[in-house]
Design a protein around this motif. Structure first.
Motif, PDB file in Angstrom:
ATOM      1  N   ASN A 130     -25.294   1.418  38.861  1.00  0.00           N
ATOM      2  CA  ASN A 130     -24.345   0.882  37.890  1.00  0.00           C
ATOM      3  C   ASN A 130     -23.240   1.902  37.637  1.00  0.00           C
ATOM      4  N   ILE A 131     -22.073   1.405  37.235  1.00  0.00           N
ATOM      5  CA  ILE A 131     -20.938   2.289  36.911  1.00  0.00           C
ATOM      6  C   ILE A 131     -20.300   1.792  35.613  1.00  0.00           C
ATOM      7  N   LEU A 132     -20.123   2.694  34.667  1.00  0.00           N
ATOM      8  CA  LEU A 132     -19.406   2.324  33.441  1.00  0.00           C
ATOM      9  C   LEU A 132     -18.634   3.534  32.923  1.00  0.00           C
ATOM     10  N   PRO A 133     -17.613   3.304  32.088  1.00  0.00           N
ATOM     11  CA  PRO A 133     -16.826   4.452  31.615  1.00  0.00           C
ATOM     12  C   PRO A 133     -17.630   5.344  30.678  1.00  0.00           C
ATOM     13  N   GLY A 134     -17.457   6.652  30.805  1.00  0.00           N
ATOM     14  CA  GLY A 134     -18.186   7.631  30.006  1.00  0.00           C
ATOM     15  C   GLY A 134     -17.593   7.786  28.603  1.00  0.00           C
ATOM     16  N   ARG A 135     -18.156   8.735  27.852  1.00  0.00           N
ATOM     17  CA  ARG A 135     -17.792   8.918  26.439  1.00  0.00           C
ATOM     18  C   ARG A 135     -16.322   9.280  26.240  1.00  0.00           C
ATOM     19  N   LEU A 136     -15.831  10.199  27.092  1.00  0.00           N
ATOM     20  CA  LEU A 136     -14.439  10.635  26.927  1.00  0.00           C
ATOM     21  C   LEU A 136     -13.483   9.562  27.451  1.00  0.00           C
ATOM     22  N   LEU A 137     -13.834   8.985  28.565  1.00  0.00           N
ATOM     23  CA  LEU A 137     -12.979   7.943  29.162  1.00  0.00           C
ATOM     24  C   LEU A 137     -12.813   6.749  28.214  1.00  0.00           C
ATOM     25  N   GLN A 138     -13.880   6.359  27.538  1.00  0.00           N
ATOM     26  CA  GLN A 138     -13.786   5.244  26.585  1.00  0.00           C
ATOM     27  C   GLN A 138     -12.883   5.611  25.412  1.00  0.00           C
ATOM     28  N   ARG A 139     -12.987   6.866  24.950  1.00  0.00           N
ATOM     29  CA  ARG A 139     -12.092   7.318  23.874  1.00  0.00           C
ATOM     30  C   ARG A 139     -10.634   7.293  24.349  1.00  0.00           C
ATOM     31  N   LYS A 140     -10.414   7.762  25.584  1.00  0.00           N
ATOM     32  CA  LYS A 140      -9.046   7.827  26.111  1.00  0.00           C
ATOM     33  C   LYS A 140      -8.438   6.440  26.252  1.00  0.00           C
ATOM     34  N   PRO A 153     -12.215  13.027  19.088  1.00  0.00           N
ATOM     35  CA  PRO A 153     -12.886  14.120  19.811  1.00  0.00           C
ATOM     36  C   PRO A 153     -14.349  13.787  20.122  1.00  0.00           C
ATOM     37  N   LEU A 154     -14.875  14.466  21.140  1.00  0.00           N
ATOM     38  CA  LEU A 154     -16.305  14.354  21.455  1.00  0.00           C
ATOM     39  C   LEU A 154     -17.076  15.148  20.416  1.00  0.00           C
ATOM     40  N   ASN A 155     -18.189  14.633  19.950  1.00  0.00           N
ATOM     41  CA  ASN A 155     -19.045  15.430  19.076  1.00  0.00           C
ATOM     42  C   ASN A 155     -20.433  15.517  19.693  1.00  0.00           C
ATOM     43  N   SER A 156     -21.128  16.633  19.378  1.00  0.00           N
ATOM     44  CA  SER A 156     -22.414  16.835  20.048  1.00  0.00           C
ATOM     45  C   SER A 156     -23.530  16.017  19.399  1.00  0.00           C
ATOM     46  N   SER A 157     -23.323  15.583  18.145  1.00  0.00           N
ATOM     47  CA  SER A 157     -24.330  14.691  17.547  1.00  0.00           C
ATOM     48  C   SER A 157     -23.683  13.350  17.221  1.00  0.00           C
ATOM     49  N   LYS A 160     -21.821   8.950  12.044  1.00  0.00           N
ATOM     50  CA  LYS A 160     -22.442   7.985  11.139  1.00  0.00           C
ATOM     51  C   LYS A 160     -22.019   6.560  11.507  1.00  0.00           C
ATOM     52  N   SER A 161     -22.971   5.644  11.432  1.00  0.00           N
ATOM     53  CA  SER A 161     -22.675   4.234  11.676  1.00  0.00           C
ATOM     54  C   SER A 161     -23.286   3.398  10.569  1.00  0.00           C
ATOM     55  N   PRO A 162     -22.560   2.445   9.998  1.00  0.00           N
ATOM     56  CA  PRO A 162     -21.184   2.078  10.321  1.00  0.00           C
ATOM     57  C   PRO A 162     -20.192   3.199   9.964  1.00  0.00           C
ATOM     58  N   GLN A 171     -16.116   6.993  17.293  1.00  0.00           N
ATOM     59  CA  GLN A 171     -17.175   7.877  17.810  1.00  0.00           C
ATOM     60  C   GLN A 171     -18.536   7.177  17.815  1.00  0.00           C
ATOM     61  N   SER A 172     -18.865   6.513  16.706  1.00  0.00           N
ATOM     62  CA  SER A 172     -20.171   5.849  16.656  1.00  0.00           C
ATOM     63  C   SER A 172     -20.172   4.619  17.554  1.00  0.00           C
ATOM     64  N   GLY A 173     -19.038   3.917  17.587  1.00  0.00           N
ATOM     65  CA  GLY A 173     -18.962   2.703  18.419  1.00  0.00           C
ATOM     66  C   GLY A 173     -19.171   3.028  19.888  1.00  0.00           C
ATOM     67  N   VAL A 174     -18.431   4.018  20.376  1.00  0.00           N
ATOM     68  CA  VAL A 174     -18.523   4.375  21.797  1.00  0.00           C
ATOM     69  C   VAL A 174     -19.895   5.002  22.106  1.00  0.00           C
ATOM     70  N   ASP A 175     -20.307   5.959  21.286  1.00  0.00           N
ATOM     71  CA  ASP A 175     -21.522   6.720  21.636  1.00  0.00           C
ATOM     72  C   ASP A 175     -22.788   5.874  21.481  1.00  0.00           C
ATOM     73  N   LEU A 176     -22.887   5.157  20.341  1.00  0.00           N
ATOM     74  CA  LEU A 176     -24.062   4.279  20.174  1.00  0.00           C
ATOM     75  C   LEU A 176     -24.019   3.142  21.194  1.00  0.00           C
ATOM     76  N   GLY A 177     -22.797   2.665  21.447  1.00  0.00           N
ATOM     77  CA  GLY A 177     -22.637   1.595  22.448  1.00  0.00           C
ATOM     78  C   GLY A 177     -23.124   2.035  23.818  1.00  0.00           C
ATOM     79  N   LEU A 178     -22.769   3.270  24.197  1.00  0.00           N
ATOM     80  CA  LEU A 178     -23.204   3.765  25.512  1.00  0.00           C
ATOM     81  C   LEU A 178     -24.719   3.996  25.563  1.00  0.00           C
ATOM     82  N   ILE A 179     -25.271   4.506  24.462  1.00  0.00           N
ATOM     83  CA  ILE A 179     -26.733   4.696  24.420  1.00  0.00           C
ATOM     84  C   ILE A 179     -27.414   3.339  24.596  1.00  0.00           C
TER      85      ILE A 179
END
Ligand code: ADP
Ligand code: PAZ
Ligand code: K
Length: 232
Positions: A130-140, A153-157, A160-162, A171-179
């Motif tokens: 599978n291929i999907l855009p990563g954390r930074l690419l989705q932000r960009k 910016p990227l954060n290491s943790s 908060k969501s919502p 940040q929460s949308g992209v990162d939780l979405g990717l997880i």
């Protein structure tokens, strides 16, 4: 004979002489400049590149000394059911590295510019991925394709969501979405391979691995180790 190995990704490149002890990590935009310093010492350059512009420049600069990883060189992996011409060289190197470090079936989750997966079964077949855009690419893409969204910016943790403001929402949308997306891919892809090992690698592997306690964190320079294996 001195062999230099290079794993050229869309964000970073790794360079190493025949071992993984001293690996240099260079921004891919600077890779040709870096290689120019070393060119006189190189008898052979073994490369996994997913950046055709750089691949073209390497062909001109290194000519006959250049060996480009492709599926045909990866003799230990079978590509019966996939379009092997289309698969990125980094993903082929990941398949070789997975075979070397883990017992199959194994699925690599490479968290780089893109998140990719590569599934190798017990009979060494590359099943696909599978291929999907990563954390930074989705932000960009959110920042560049909209009028009002900032580049978060990227954060290491995990944020908060919502999210309580725009940045936190991205940040929460992209990162939780990717997880969630990775969870779904694991569940879906493991239907036929219930006992498969999951291995995280790539620049963002540590961030994602925290959310997958049953998965493995690949050893450093995992993709490059696949490329080195090829030259044995
Ligand atoms: N300091 C950082 N600079 C750039 N990317 C980072 C950084 N920290 C984490 N990352 C993440 O790592 C990804 C790049 O991983 P990498 O494995 O180097 O990519 P590639 O193989 O595509 O060159 C970025 O897209 C981003 O999500
Ligand atoms: C999917 C990729 C863009 C990932 O690149 P990366 O994020 O590692 O820089 C690269 O492996 C690629 O261009 N692959 C070609 C298409 C394929 O593998 O099917
Ligand atoms: K990569």
């Amino acid at each position: 004979m001195k062999t230099l190995f290079a794993n050229i990704g869309n964000t970073h490149s790794e360079l190493a002489w025949d071992n993984l002890v001293n690996v240099d990590i260079i921004k891919t935009v600077d890779i040709m400049k870096e290689l120019a310093y070393r060119a006189h010492e190189v008898d052979r350059l073994v490369v996994a590149s997913v950046v055709p512009k750089v691949t073209g420049q390497l062909c001109v600069r290194f000519g006959q000394k250049l060996i480009l990883l492709n599926a045909e060189l990866a003799k230990s992996i079978k590509f019966a059911d996939v379009d092997h011409f289309s698969i990125g060289a980094d993903r082929i190197a990941n398949a070789i590295a997975a075979q070397k470090h883990y017992s199959a079936p194994v699925m690599v989750v490479d968290c780089g510019t893109c998140v990719t997966t590569e599934l190798i079964d017990k009979s060494n077949q590359f099943q696909g991925g599978n291929i999907l855009p990563g954390r930074l690419l989705q932000r960009k893409i959110l920042a560049s394709a909209t009028g009002q969204l900032p580049l978060a910016p990227l954060n290491s943790s995990l944020a908060k969501s919502p999210g309580r403001h725009t940045m936190e929402a991205i940040q929460s949308g992209v990162d939780l979405g990717l997880i969630g997306a990775i969870e779904k891919l694991i569940t879906h892809n493991s239907k036929n391979f219930p006992d498969m090992t999951i291995v995280f690698t790539g620049g963002d592997a540590k961030f994602f691995k925290k959310h997958f306690p049953d998965a493995e964190l690949a050893p450093p320079h995992f993709t490059l180790s696949g490329l080195l294996e090829l030259a044995k």
